[in-house]
Design a protein around this motif. Structure first.
Motif, short mmCIF file in Angstrom:
data_model
loop_
_atom_site.label_atom_id
_atom_site.label_comp_id
_atom_site.label_asym_id
_atom_site.label_seq_id
_atom_site.Cartn_x
_atom_site.Cartn_y
_atom_site.Cartn_z
N ALA A 71 -6.35 9.66 17.57
CA ALA A 71 -7.00 8.87 18.62
C ALA A 71 -8.44 9.33 18.73
O ALA A 71 -8.72 10.55 18.71
CB ALA A 71 -6.27 9.05 19.95
N CYS A 72 -9.37 8.38 18.80
CA CYS A 72 -10.78 8.76 18.76
C CYS A 72 -11.65 7.72 19.44
O CYS A 72 -11.21 6.63 19.75
CB CYS A 72 -11.23 8.96 17.32
N ASP A 73 -12.91 8.10 19.65
CA ASP A 73 -13.89 7.21 20.26
C ASP A 73 -14.80 6.56 19.23
O ASP A 73 -15.47 5.58 19.55
CB ASP A 73 -14.74 8.00 21.27
N LEU A 74 -14.83 7.11 18.03
CA LEU A 74 -15.71 6.58 16.99
C LEU A 74 -15.15 6.88 15.61
O LEU A 74 -14.70 8.00 15.34
CB LEU A 74 -17.10 7.23 17.09
N VAL A 75 -15.15 5.87 14.77
CA VAL A 75 -14.93 6.05 13.34
C VAL A 75 -16.19 5.55 12.66
O VAL A 75 -16.59 4.41 12.85
CB VAL A 75 -13.70 5.28 12.82
N TRP A 76 -16.83 6.43 11.91
CA TRP A 76 -18.02 6.07 11.16
C TRP A 76 -17.68 6.17 9.68
O TRP A 76 -17.23 7.22 9.20
CB TRP A 76 -19.19 6.98 11.50
N ALA A 77 -17.86 5.07 8.96
CA ALA A 77 -17.55 5.02 7.53
C ALA A 77 -18.73 4.38 6.81
O ALA A 77 -18.70 3.20 6.48
CB ALA A 77 -16.26 4.23 7.30
N GLY A 78 -19.76 5.16 6.62
CA GLY A 78 -20.96 4.67 5.95
C GLY A 78 -20.79 4.67 4.44
O GLY A 78 -20.66 5.72 3.84
N HIS A 79 -20.75 3.49 3.86
CA HIS A 79 -20.65 3.30 2.40
C HIS A 79 -19.47 4.06 1.79
O HIS A 79 -19.55 4.53 0.67
CB HIS A 79 -21.97 3.69 1.71
N SER A 80 -18.38 4.16 2.52
CA SER A 80 -17.20 4.85 1.98
C SER A 80 -16.00 3.92 1.79
O SER A 80 -15.27 4.06 0.81
CB SER A 80 -16.82 6.03 2.88
N LEU A 81 -15.79 2.98 2.69
CA LEU A 81 -14.63 2.10 2.57
C LEU A 81 -14.63 1.26 1.29
O LEU A 81 -13.54 0.93 0.80
CB LEU A 81 -14.50 1.21 3.80
N PRO A 82 -15.78 0.92 0.70
CA PRO A 82 -15.72 0.19 -0.57
C PRO A 82 -15.05 0.97 -1.70
O PRO A 82 -14.68 0.39 -2.72
CB PRO A 82 -17.19 -0.08 -0.91
N PHE A 83 -14.85 2.25 -1.51
CA PHE A 83 -14.20 3.07 -2.53
C PHE A 83 -12.73 3.32 -2.22
O PHE A 83 -12.04 4.02 -2.96
CB PHE A 83 -14.97 4.39 -2.71
N CYS A 84 -12.25 2.73 -1.13
CA CYS A 84 -10.83 2.74 -0.81
C CYS A 84 -10.18 1.64 -1.65
O CYS A 84 -10.73 0.54 -1.73
CB CYS A 84 -10.67 2.46 0.69
N PRO A 85 -9.06 1.92 -2.29
CA PRO A 85 -8.44 0.87 -3.11
C PRO A 85 -8.22 -0.42 -2.32
O PRO A 85 -7.78 -0.38 -1.16
CB PRO A 85 -7.11 1.48 -3.54
N ALA A 86 -8.54 -1.54 -2.93
CA ALA A 86 -8.45 -2.83 -2.24
C ALA A 86 -7.05 -3.06 -1.67
O ALA A 86 -6.92 -3.58 -0.56
CB ALA A 86 -8.83 -3.96 -3.20
N ALA A 87 -6.02 -2.67 -2.39
CA ALA A 87 -4.65 -2.88 -1.90
C ALA A 87 -4.36 -2.03 -0.67
O ALA A 87 -3.51 -2.39 0.15
CB ALA A 87 -3.65 -2.55 -3.01
N ALA A 88 -5.06 -0.92 -0.51
CA ALA A 88 -4.82 -0.02 0.62
C ALA A 88 -5.67 -0.37 1.84
O ALA A 88 -5.36 0.07 2.94
CB ALA A 88 -5.09 1.43 0.20
N LEU A 89 -6.74 -1.15 1.65
CA LEU A 89 -7.67 -1.40 2.75
C LEU A 89 -7.02 -2.01 3.99
O LEU A 89 -7.32 -1.57 5.10
CB LEU A 89 -8.86 -2.25 2.29
N PRO A 90 -6.13 -3.01 3.89
CA PRO A 90 -5.55 -3.56 5.12
C PRO A 90 -4.85 -2.49 5.97
O PRO A 90 -5.02 -2.45 7.18
CB PRO A 90 -4.58 -4.63 4.62
N ALA A 91 -4.07 -1.62 5.36
CA ALA A 91 -3.38 -0.56 6.11
C ALA A 91 -4.37 0.46 6.65
O ALA A 91 -4.21 0.94 7.77
CB ALA A 91 -2.33 0.12 5.23
N VAL A 92 -5.38 0.80 5.86
CA VAL A 92 -6.40 1.74 6.34
C VAL A 92 -7.14 1.14 7.53
O VAL A 92 -7.36 1.82 8.54
CB VAL A 92 -7.38 2.12 5.20
N TRP A 93 -7.48 -0.13 7.44
CA TRP A 93 -8.19 -0.79 8.53
C TRP A 93 -7.33 -0.80 9.80
O TRP A 93 -7.81 -0.52 10.89
CB TRP A 93 -8.60 -2.21 8.13
N GLN A 94 -6.05 -1.10 9.67
CA GLN A 94 -5.15 -1.07 10.82
C GLN A 94 -5.09 0.33 11.42
O GLN A 94 -5.07 0.48 12.64
CB GLN A 94 -3.75 -1.54 10.44
#
Length: 162
Positions: free
Chosen positions: A49-72
């Motif tokens: 649980a947090c107040d901020l998630v900062w992901a500067g130029h990092s999520l594009p390197f998360c596998p596309a198939a994993a992104l929906p679960a990571v985003w959730q």
């Protein structure tokens, strides 16, 4: 490092332990108690649980198939009024088609933001140095707030029991 200096507790997530070691070294012992390093990929990290998630130029390197679960996981971790700020590579980015990099259309990014309050949505579409060469840079920088007055984007729909 700036967040640590401002008094935040920081969970640094990076699959490359070298970057984490450099951050820990820069933080020094005086900030070490508020720096928690996690040498894992986003898809293997349990966001607290947090107040901020900062992901500067990092999520594009998360596998596309994993992104929906990571985003959730990211949105689910945000407290009311919590923010996500980060970048997504656009479909005209020079890294499009590169192994391990995924790109999104503007419509796809905006769809991911449904149910959140958009503070900023910036589009960069041009050229910049990257990796020692001039690269087509197409990216979307976003800042969104999880609004406590709106239903949480991952909450089940309300059921009318009348």
């Amino acid at each position: 490092l700036e967040m640590l200096n401002a008094g935040w507790t920081v969970h640094a997530v990076d699959a490359d332990p070298v970057g984490l070691a450099l951050l820990a070294e820069a933080a020094g012992p005086e900030l070490a108690a508020r720096l928690l390093v996690h040498p894992v990929r986003f898809e293997d990290f349990e966001f607290p649980a947090c107040d901020l998630v900062w992901a500067g130029h990092s999520l594009p390197f998360c596998p596309a198939a994993a992104l929906p679960a990571v985003w959730q996981s990211i949105i689910g971790a945000l407290r009311p009024n919590g923010r996500f700020a980060g970048d997504f590579f656009g479909d005209r980015h020079g890294f499009s088609g590169s192994d391990g990099v995924h790109v999104l259309t503007e419509a796809a990014v905006r769809s991911m933001l449904d149910g959140l309050t958009i503070e900023a949505f910036d589009t960069e579409d041009g050229w910049r140095p990257s990796g020692g060469v001039i690269t087509r840079w197409h990216a979307f920088g976003v800042s969104v707030i999880r609004n406590p007055k709106a239903p949480h984007p991952l909450a089940p729909p309300a059921v009318d029991r009348a």
